[in-house]
Design a protein around this motif. Sequence first.
Motif, PDB file in Angstrom:
ATOM      1  N   ILE A 144       0.838  -1.204   0.000  1.00 35.59           N
ATOM      2  CA  ILE A 144       0.000   0.000   0.000  1.00 35.59           C
ATOM      3  C   ILE A 144       0.871   1.252   0.000  1.00 35.59           C
ATOM      4  CG2 ILE A 144      -1.742   1.321   1.268  1.00 35.59           C
ATOM      5  CD1 ILE A 144      -2.759  -1.357   2.391  1.00 35.59           C
ATOM      6  N   ARG A 145       1.919   1.242   0.814  1.00 43.20           N
ATOM      7  CA  ARG A 145       2.837   2.394   0.822  1.00 43.20           C
ATOM      8  C   ARG A 145       3.433   2.615  -0.566  1.00 43.20           C
ATOM      9  NH1 ARG A 145       4.204   0.214   5.908  1.00 43.20           N
ATOM     10  NH2 ARG A 145       5.984  -0.900   5.025  1.00 43.20           N
ATOM     11  N   GLN A 146       3.803   1.527  -1.228  1.00 49.03           N
ATOM     12  CA  GLN A 146       4.383   1.643  -2.565  1.00 49.03           C
ATOM     13  C   GLN A 146       3.358   2.181  -3.569  1.00 49.03           C
ATOM     14  OE1 GLN A 146       7.431   1.445  -3.192  1.00 49.03           O
ATOM     15  NE2 GLN A 146       7.976   0.370  -5.074  1.00 49.03           N
ATOM     16  N   LEU A 147       2.125   1.704  -3.472  1.00 52.19           N
ATOM     17  CA  LEU A 147       1.085   2.196  -4.370  1.00 52.19           C
ATOM     18  C   LEU A 147       0.845   3.691  -4.182  1.00 52.19           C
ATOM     19  CD1 LEU A 147      -1.555  -0.687  -4.273  1.00 52.19           C
ATOM     20  CD2 LEU A 147      -0.355   0.140  -6.295  1.00 52.19           C
ATOM     21  N   ARG A 148       0.857   4.147  -2.950  1.00 51.15           N
ATOM     22  CA  ARG A 148       0.666   5.578  -2.700  1.00 51.15           C
ATOM     23  C   ARG A 148       1.780   6.391  -3.356  1.00 51.15           C
ATOM     24  NH1 ARG A 148      -3.286   7.175   0.603  1.00 51.15           N
ATOM     25  NH2 ARG A 148      -4.261   5.681   2.036  1.00 51.15           N
ATOM     26  N   ARG A 149       3.002   5.899  -3.282  1.00 48.91           N
ATOM     27  CA  ARG A 149       4.109   6.634  -3.865  1.00 48.91           C
ATOM     28  C   ARG A 149       4.140   6.517  -5.389  1.00 48.91           C
ATOM     29  NH1 ARG A 149       4.439   5.832   1.099  1.00 48.91           N
ATOM     30  NH2 ARG A 149       5.667   7.125   2.514  1.00 48.91           N
ATOM     31  N   LEU A 150       3.657   5.399  -5.901  1.00 55.38           N
ATOM     32  CA  LEU A 150       3.487   5.311  -7.350  1.00 55.38           C
ATOM     33  C   LEU A 150       2.512   6.376  -7.830  1.00 55.38           C
ATOM     34  CD1 LEU A 150       3.237   1.537  -8.417  1.00 55.38           C
ATOM     35  CD2 LEU A 150       4.760   3.284  -9.355  1.00 55.38           C
ATOM     36  N   ASP A 151       1.437   6.560  -7.066  1.00 51.17           N
ATOM     37  CA  ASP A 151       0.421   7.537  -7.451  1.00 51.17           C
ATOM     38  C   ASP A 151       0.968   8.966  -7.421  1.00 51.17           C
ATOM     39  OD1 ASP A 151      -2.552   8.045  -7.974  1.00 51.17           O
ATOM     40  OD2 ASP A 151      -2.171   9.327  -6.228  1.00 51.17           O
ATOM     41  N   ASP A 152       2.062   9.201  -6.684  1.00 47.79           N
ATOM     42  CA  ASP A 152       2.670  10.523  -6.692  1.00 47.79           C
ATOM     43  C   ASP A 152       3.201  10.882  -8.079  1.00 47.79           C
ATOM     44  OD1 ASP A 152       2.196  10.868  -4.006  1.00 47.79           O
ATOM     45  OD2 ASP A 152       4.205  10.265  -3.370  1.00 47.79           O
ATOM     46  N   HIS A 153       3.582   9.863  -8.853  1.00 51.96           N
ATOM     47  CA  HIS A 153       4.237  10.111 -10.137  1.00 51.96           C
ATOM     48  C   HIS A 153       3.396   9.700 -11.342  1.00 51.96           C
ATOM     49  CE1 HIS A 153       7.944  11.018  -8.003  1.00 51.96           C
ATOM     50  NE2 HIS A 153       7.789   9.908  -7.322  1.00 51.96           N
ATOM     51  N   VAL A 154       2.387   8.853 -11.133  1.00 46.19           N
ATOM     52  CA  VAL A 154       1.545   8.362 -12.231  1.00 46.19           C
ATOM     53  C   VAL A 154       0.094   8.647 -11.863  1.00 46.19           C
ATOM     54  CG1 VAL A 154       0.937   6.378 -13.647  1.00 46.19           C
ATOM     55  CG2 VAL A 154       3.219   6.532 -12.665  1.00 46.19           C
ATOM     56  N   ALA A 192      -9.205  -0.639   5.062  1.00 42.21           N
ATOM     57  CA  ALA A 192      -9.624   0.759   5.182  1.00 42.21           C
ATOM     58  C   ALA A 192      -8.638   1.686   4.464  1.00 42.21           C
ATOM     59  CB  ALA A 192      -9.730   1.148   6.655  1.00 42.21           C
ATOM     60  N   ASP A 193      -7.354   1.420   4.655  1.00 43.94           N
ATOM     61  CA  ASP A 193      -6.327   2.233   4.004  1.00 43.94           C
ATOM     62  C   ASP A 193      -6.431   2.125   2.487  1.00 43.94           C
ATOM     63  OD1 ASP A 193      -4.216   3.970   3.940  1.00 43.94           O
ATOM     64  OD2 ASP A 193      -2.696   2.536   4.589  1.00 43.94           O
ATOM     65  N   LEU A 194      -6.635   0.905   1.996  1.00 46.03           N
ATOM     66  CA  LEU A 194      -6.786   0.691   0.556  1.00 46.03           C
ATOM     67  C   LEU A 194      -8.048   1.352   0.018  1.00 46.03           C
ATOM     68  CD1 LEU A 194      -5.615  -2.972  -0.142  1.00 46.03           C
ATOM     69  CD2 LEU A 194      -4.902  -0.924  -1.387  1.00 46.03           C
ATOM     70  N   CYS A 195      -9.121   1.307   0.794  1.00 49.14           N
ATOM     71  CA  CYS A 195     -10.363   1.951   0.352  1.00 49.14           C
ATOM     72  C   CYS A 195     -10.162   3.458   0.188  1.00 49.14           C
ATOM     73  CB  CYS A 195     -11.488   1.679   1.346  1.00 49.14           C
ATOM     74  SG  CYS A 195     -12.253   0.053   1.188  1.00 49.14           S
ATOM     75  N   GLN A 196      -9.451   4.072   1.146  1.00 50.07           N
ATOM     76  CA  GLN A 196      -9.217   5.509   1.035  1.00 50.07           C
ATOM     77  C   GLN A 196      -8.370   5.819  -0.199  1.00 50.07           C
ATOM     78  OE1 GLN A 196      -6.311   7.586   1.428  1.00 50.07           O
ATOM     79  NE2 GLN A 196      -7.556   9.438   1.184  1.00 50.07           N
ATOM     80  N   LEU A 197      -7.326   5.008  -0.434  1.00 49.99           N
ATOM     81  CA  LEU A 197      -6.497   5.209  -1.619  1.00 49.99           C
ATOM     82  C   LEU A 197      -7.304   4.940  -2.893  1.00 49.99           C
ATOM     83  CD1 LEU A 197      -3.800   5.724  -3.009  1.00 49.99           C
ATOM     84  CD2 LEU A 197      -3.192   3.327  -2.567  1.00 49.99           C
ATOM     85  N   ALA A 198      -8.123   3.891  -2.879  1.00 49.74           N
ATOM     86  CA  ALA A 198      -8.961   3.575  -4.044  1.00 49.74           C
ATOM     87  C   ALA A 198      -9.921   4.719  -4.327  1.00 49.74           C
ATOM     88  CB  ALA A 198      -9.725   2.278  -3.813  1.00 49.74           C
ATOM     89  N   GLY A 199     -10.459   5.323  -3.277  1.00 48.91           N
ATOM     90  CA  GLY A 199     -11.336   6.473  -3.464  1.00 48.91           C
ATOM     91  C   GLY A 199     -10.606   7.636  -4.105  1.00 48.91           C
ATOM     92  N   PHE A 200      -9.380   7.869  -3.658  1.00 50.63           N
ATOM     93  CA  PHE A 200      -8.616   8.990  -4.206  1.00 50.63           C
ATOM     94  C   PHE A 200      -8.306   8.785  -5.685  1.00 50.63           C
ATOM     95  CE2 PHE A 200      -4.558  10.985  -5.269  1.00 50.63           C
ATOM     96  CZ  PHE A 200      -4.883  12.311  -5.032  1.00 50.63           C
ATOM     97  N   VAL A 201      -7.837   7.567  -6.058  1.00 52.54           N
ATOM     98  CA  VAL A 201      -7.483   7.367  -7.469  1.00 52.54           C
ATOM     99  C   VAL A 201      -8.730   7.292  -8.343  1.00 52.54           C
ATOM    100  CG1 VAL A 201      -5.285   6.280  -6.912  1.00 52.54           C
ATOM    101  CG2 VAL A 201      -7.285   4.845  -7.241  1.00 52.54           C
ATOM    102  N   ALA A 202      -9.853   6.792  -7.780  1.00 47.80           N
ATOM    103  CA  ALA A 202     -11.107   6.803  -8.538  1.00 47.80           C
ATOM    104  C   ALA A 202     -11.540   8.251  -8.797  1.00 47.80           C
ATOM    105  CB  ALA A 202     -12.196   6.049  -7.778  1.00 47.80           C
ATOM    106  N   GLU A 203     -11.432   9.075  -7.778  1.00 49.48           N
ATOM    107  CA  GLU A 203     -11.755  10.499  -7.910  1.00 49.48           C
ATOM    108  C   GLU A 203     -10.845  11.156  -8.944  1.00 49.48           C
ATOM    109  OE1 GLU A 203     -12.034  14.275  -4.787  1.00 49.48           O
ATOM    110  OE2 GLU A 203     -11.621  12.264  -4.043  1.00 49.48           O
ATOM    111  N   ASP A 204      -9.558  10.825  -8.891  1.00 49.50           N
ATOM    112  CA  ASP A 204      -8.596  11.423  -9.806  1.00 49.50           C
ATOM    113  C   ASP A 204      -8.844  10.996 -11.241  1.00 49.50           C
ATOM    114  OD1 ASP A 204      -6.248  13.051 -10.218  1.00 49.50           O
ATOM    115  OD2 ASP A 204      -5.162  11.200 -10.627  1.00 49.50           O
TER     116      ASP A 204
END
Length: 439
Positions: A144-154, A192-204
């Motif tokens: 999950i930490r890695q996915l969040r940082r991937l999303d910083d650049h992609v 829960a952490d993944l859901c919040q990240l999934a919400g953010f990338v879905a929104e994006d």
Amino acid sequence: MPASAALFAEQLRALMRKRGVSYRTLAAQTFYSKSYLHDLASGRKPPTPKTAERLDAALAAGGELTVLAAEPGVRESWAIGGAARWSRRDAERLADLLTAQAPDPDNAAALAHQWLIAEPPQRYELSAGRRVGVSTVTRIESRIRQLRRLDDHVGGAETHALVAAELVATAELLREGSYSEAVNRRLLHVVADLCQLAGFVAEDSGRIAEARQHYLSGMRAAHAGEDTASAANCLSSLSYLEAGVGDRREAVTLARSAYVGGRHAAEATGQALLLERVAWAHARLGEASLAERVLGQVQEIYPRCDLDQAPSWAYWLTRDEVEVMAGRVWTELRRPLRAVPILESAIARYGDDSPRETSLYLSWLAEALLQAGEFERVAVTAERSLSLARRAQSPRAVERVAELRRMVAAAAGDAGAVAEFLELSADLSAVGGGHPGGQ
């Protein structure tokens, strides 16, 4: 088979199936022999960067194959075994290696492509019938930490599929796995952490209804796992979405509820983030005095923040991010004299390596400059924001620039200073949404 050749071969076969292209046709288009193409598609031979470029062009792959062949540092660090066949152990090692290299502007696209190919380790646990232990949860947390940082650049257009697959695999593990009560609680935390990240990338990526559902699901999972701070973050994320595209009064209620409910459970960085969204919700409703008061609270709390100790969902809240939010609040409240200096100072420390964030923040600076009637500076800032938005693979960034275009056209008309920006952004004129940027 080297891992790099296997990944390239997998992607090449997938593209050929998708395009309906035979080896004979591809050979005619690229001037390679059918036998050589067979060797590439089976992983028996590694691709060269030149070969990958030619195949990319023939298959209209948009650089996907070039990326997989043009990262020698990544290929070397991902070399797996000397096995004659691609085995489960190889796949498990690849899943681990995906989290071993920190994402940066140069490798993020390659990591994202290869993440899509690698099987999530959660599936190994289920298929092997093993009892889920602490080590498995720790492994998921690292992913999950890695996915969040991937999303910083992609942008979300790229990361949506990655995060959605990770969430499905983890939810299956929670639903079907065997584990202790302590592991169950930690699994609920990561869901829960993944859901919040999934919400953010879905929104994006423009999937607003999906984002709402993810935020609500994350809040429920966090409550079930007795993680009050994470539940508050999911509710606060929902308030931020509603402030942009929904009921602004409801957004204030959600943001304040999230802060009141989560402030005692969250450490300083989490508290500051919850307050940032309260300030933004008030600003969107035009409540200047309340927004200013909350920004003051953020300034009081932030010196106590330690990003090394922050929860995974708040790692990005740097001092510059705090300043950007303050500038955005003042822009929303039409106070350009306060907004412009703050935004200029903070954005100067952002580079083009984070195209989505830099594009979004430049759009707010351009809006503040527009309010001040600085049309020439608007044009320069808006054109840079537009250029970065096109690179970011983020529908939200594109929509934000489209919204800025409408503001510029309304306020400046056909003034010569902004004419070039209006012409360059003409293809965005039909884009809707106007969803404001930021996390």
